[in-house]
Design an enzyme around this catalytic site. Sequence first.
Site, short mmCIF file in Angstrom:
data_model
loop_
_atom_site.label_atom_id
_atom_site.label_comp_id
_atom_site.label_asym_id
_atom_site.label_seq_id
_atom_site.Cartn_x
_atom_site.Cartn_y
_atom_site.Cartn_z
N GLY A 186 2.19 -16.15 40.39
CA GLY A 186 2.68 -17.19 39.54
C GLY A 186 4.38 -17.24 40.65
N LEU A 187 3.83 -16.34 40.86
CA LEU A 187 5.28 -15.47 41.89
C LEU A 187 5.07 -16.28 43.83
CD1 LEU A 187 6.39 -11.74 41.40
CD2 LEU A 187 7.05 -14.53 39.80
N HIS A 217 12.25 0.26 69.11
CA HIS A 217 13.15 0.32 69.04
C HIS A 217 13.41 -1.42 69.08
CE1 HIS A 217 17.40 -0.54 67.34
NE2 HIS A 217 17.84 -0.82 68.21
P1 NAI Z 1 -1.64 -10.59 37.41
O1 NAI Z 1 -3.05 -9.84 36.20
O2 NAI Z 1 -1.42 -11.07 38.91
O3 NAI Z 1 -0.59 -11.78 36.06
C1 NAI Z 1 -0.26 -11.77 34.82
C2 NAI Z 1 0.67 -11.77 34.31
O4 NAI Z 1 0.77 -12.84 33.19
C3 NAI Z 1 0.64 -10.31 33.96
O5 NAI Z 1 2.08 -10.58 34.68
C4 NAI Z 1 0.81 -10.79 32.66
O6 NAI Z 1 1.55 -9.66 31.47
C5 NAI Z 1 0.33 -12.32 32.29
N1 NAI Z 1 0.65 -12.47 31.30
C6 NAI Z 1 -0.18 -12.28 30.39
N2 NAI Z 1 -1.15 -13.41 28.76
C7 NAI Z 1 0.68 -13.68 29.35
C8 NAI Z 1 1.07 -15.03 28.27
N3 NAI Z 1 -0.16 -15.11 26.98
N4 NAI Z 1 2.32 -15.14 28.39
C9 NAI Z 1 2.70 -15.02 29.42
N5 NAI Z 1 2.70 -13.96 29.78
C10 NAI Z 1 1.23 -13.59 30.72
O7 NAI Z 1 -3.17 -12.49 37.67
P2 NAI Z 1 -2.24 -13.76 38.54
O8 NAI Z 1 -1.05 -13.37 38.78
O9 NAI Z 1 -2.99 -14.44 37.58
O10 NAI Z 1 -3.74 -13.28 39.48
C11 NAI Z 1 -4.69 -13.02 39.44
C12 NAI Z 1 -5.49 -12.45 40.34
O11 NAI Z 1 -5.71 -12.67 41.77
C13 NAI Z 1 -5.05 -10.58 40.14
O12 NAI Z 1 -5.71 -9.62 39.79
C14 NAI Z 1 -4.06 -10.92 42.06
O13 NAI Z 1 -4.51 -9.08 42.31
C15 NAI Z 1 -5.18 -11.80 42.48
N6 NAI Z 1 -4.07 -12.22 43.66
C16 NAI Z 1 -3.78 -11.72 45.10
C17 NAI Z 1 -2.84 -12.14 45.38
C18 NAI Z 1 -2.74 -11.24 46.63
O14 NAI Z 1 -3.09 -10.13 46.54
N7 NAI Z 1 -1.27 -11.86 47.25
C19 NAI Z 1 -2.86 -13.11 45.87
C20 NAI Z 1 -2.36 -13.88 44.14
C21 NAI Z 1 -3.86 -13.82 43.46
#
Ligand code: NAI
Length: 467
Positions: free
Chosen positions: A186-187, A446
Site C-alpha cells: 500500500g505504501l 566522510h
Molecule cells: P502487509 O501484510 O504488509 O500489509 C497489509 C496491511 O493491511 C496490514 O497493515 C493490515 O493490518 C491491513 N489490513 C488487513 N486487512 C485489512 C482490512 N480488511 N481493511 C484494512 N486494512 C487491512 O501486506 P501487503 O502490503 O499486501 O504485502 C504482502 C506481502 O508482500 C508482505 O508480506 C510483504 O512482505 C511483501 N512485500 C514486500 C515488499 C518489500 O519487501 N519491500 C514490497 C511489497 C510486498
Amino acid sequence: MATYDLVVIGTGPGGYVCAIRAAQLGMKVAVVEKWPTFGGTCLNIGCIPSKALLQASERFEEAGHALPKMGVVVGKPKLDLPAMMKFKADGIDGNTKGVAFLFKKNKIDAYSGTGRIAAAGKVEVKAADGAIETLETRNIVIATGSDVARLKGIEIDEKRIISSTGALTLDKVPEKMLVIGAGVIGLELGSVWRRLGSEVVVVEFLDRILPGMDGEIAKSFQRILEKQGITFKLGARVTAIDTSGNMLKSRVEPAAGGAADTIDADVVMVCIGRVPYTEGLGLKEAGVQLDQRGRVQTDGHFATHAKGIYAIGDVIAGPMLAHKAEDEGIAVAEILAGQAGHTNYDVIPGVVYTSPEVAAVGRTEEELKAAGVTYNIGKFPFTANARTKVNQTTDGFVKILADAKTDRVLGVHIIGAEAGEMIHEAAVLMEFGGSAEDLARTCHAHPTRSEAVKEAALAVGKRAIHM
Ligand code: NAI
Ligand code: FAD
C-alpha cells in the site's frame, strides 16, 4: 522418463536460487514453471516491476521539485506513462532472461507447465496444450510462492478494483485512489501513484501503519508520508464497494464499530497481505500437511511430513520476502547435499522502498519489551548528517537498540534516503554478534549517510559527536 536428484516446483527467488545452488553442488536438477517467464512473483509482478515504477516516479517528482533548487532547470516535467511502463517491462525482461541464462549455464532442465506431485519421487508436468510428462526424482522442493489475499464480497477485476498486479499496469493515472491496507504494498505503490498525480487515501484496519515495524519508526514515517500528501484513515476497514456508478463508492466502517462513511475513488487497490499458493499441487494425497494458515508445514529444516518433499519461500512460515526465500533455497540445497544448510531468521532485513526508505533488521522496541529484555537506545537524525544536509534529504533517523547488559546490537531501524542500502552493515554486525561499541569504533567514510549509523552507535553510549 527423465530422472533427477531434485525437481523444484516454481522458479521465484526461492525456487531458482535453490536450483542453481543444488546444481553447483553436483545435483542433476530440473525446475517446473507454469508462467511463461521465470522469476516468480518477485521478477514478474513484485519486487522488480514495483521498484522500476518507484524509481521512475521518484525521478519524475525530483524533476519537478528538487532539481530546480539545485540549479538544474528542466522545465515542467511531462508524464509519458506508456514509456514509463516500457521502462518497467524492460527491467522485468532483463531480469527474467537473466534467470533463463543461469539455468542454461548451470545445466538445469526447465519444464514449462503446472507441476503436481503424483507420488513420492514423481512430479507430473501439465503443459499449456494439456500434454503430461512425468519426472522421476529423489527429492522435490515446493517453491510455489503466494497469491493476493482477497476481501470477502469485493471482486478484484484488476482495472478499477486492483491488487498490486493491476497497480503495476494501470494505463492512466487515477484521479483518486483508495488503498486498503497500510502495509508494504500500500505504501510503496500508493507512493508511486501519488507522485504521478493521484490523490491517495489509505484505509488501515489497525491504529498504525506498517505492522511489525518498530512503532516509533512507523509513527514518524506516517508523518513524513502525510507531509507528502497521502491521507490515512486508521482503525477502519472497507466492507463493501458499490461499483455501479462512474466512481467506486467504498463503505468504510470504524474497526471498533460505529457509523460508516463512504469514500469515492476511481480506483481501489486491495493490499491486505498475501496467502500461500498450493493449488493443484496434490499435497494432501502426497501426505504434505498444511498449518492453520494454509502454509506448508515444515520441521524447521524445510522437510515436510512427506519423505523427500521439502518447501521454501512464501509458501512456508516466515516473512514473505524474496531474500528470505533465496536464503532458504540455498539452505535446503545444502541440506540435500549433506551439508549444514541454515537460515538465520533473527537477521533478515526488511526494506520499504518508498522515498525516504524504511529499513530494519532484528528486534523492535515492542518485541524487546514483550521479551523482558533491557536495552539502550542510540538515535541519530539525518538533519545532523553532513551528506544528507548538503543533498537536502534530511527526513528520518537511525535508531539502534543494544542489550543493556552486553551492548550486543539487537535491532537497527532506519528511515532515510537509501536506508535499504545502509541497513546491511548492521546485518553483518549482527550476524557476527557485534556490539554498538564495535560499530561506533568502525571508521566510516566522510561524507556519507552511513556516518549516521556510526553516530547512532556512539549515541548508545551517550557520546554522539555531531548532536
Ligand atoms: P502487509 O501484510 O504488509 O500489509 C497489509 C496491511 O493491511 C496490514 O497493515 C493490515 O493490518 C491491513 N489490513 C488487513 N486487512 C485489512 C482490512 N480488511 N481493511 C484494512 N486494512 C487491512 O501486506 P501487503 O502490503 O499486501 O504485502 C504482502 C506481502 O508482500 C508482505 O508480506 C510483504 O512482505 C511483501 N512485500 C514486500 C515488499 C518489500 O519487501 N519491500 C514490497 C511489497 C510486498
Ligand atoms: P514466488 O516468487 O511467488 O514464485 C512462485 C512461482 O511458482 C511462480 O513463478 C509461480 O508461477 C510458480 N508456480 C506456482 N505453482 C506452480 C505449479 N503448480 N507448477 C509450476 N509452477 C508453479 N519482496 C522483497 O524481498 N522485496 C521487495 O521489494 C518485494 N516487493 C514486492 C512487491 C510486490 C508488488 C509483491 C506482490 C511482492 C513483493 N515482494 C518483495 C515479495 C516477494 O515477491 C516474494 O516474497 C517472493 O517472490 C517469494 O518467492 P517464492 O520463490 O517463494 O515465490
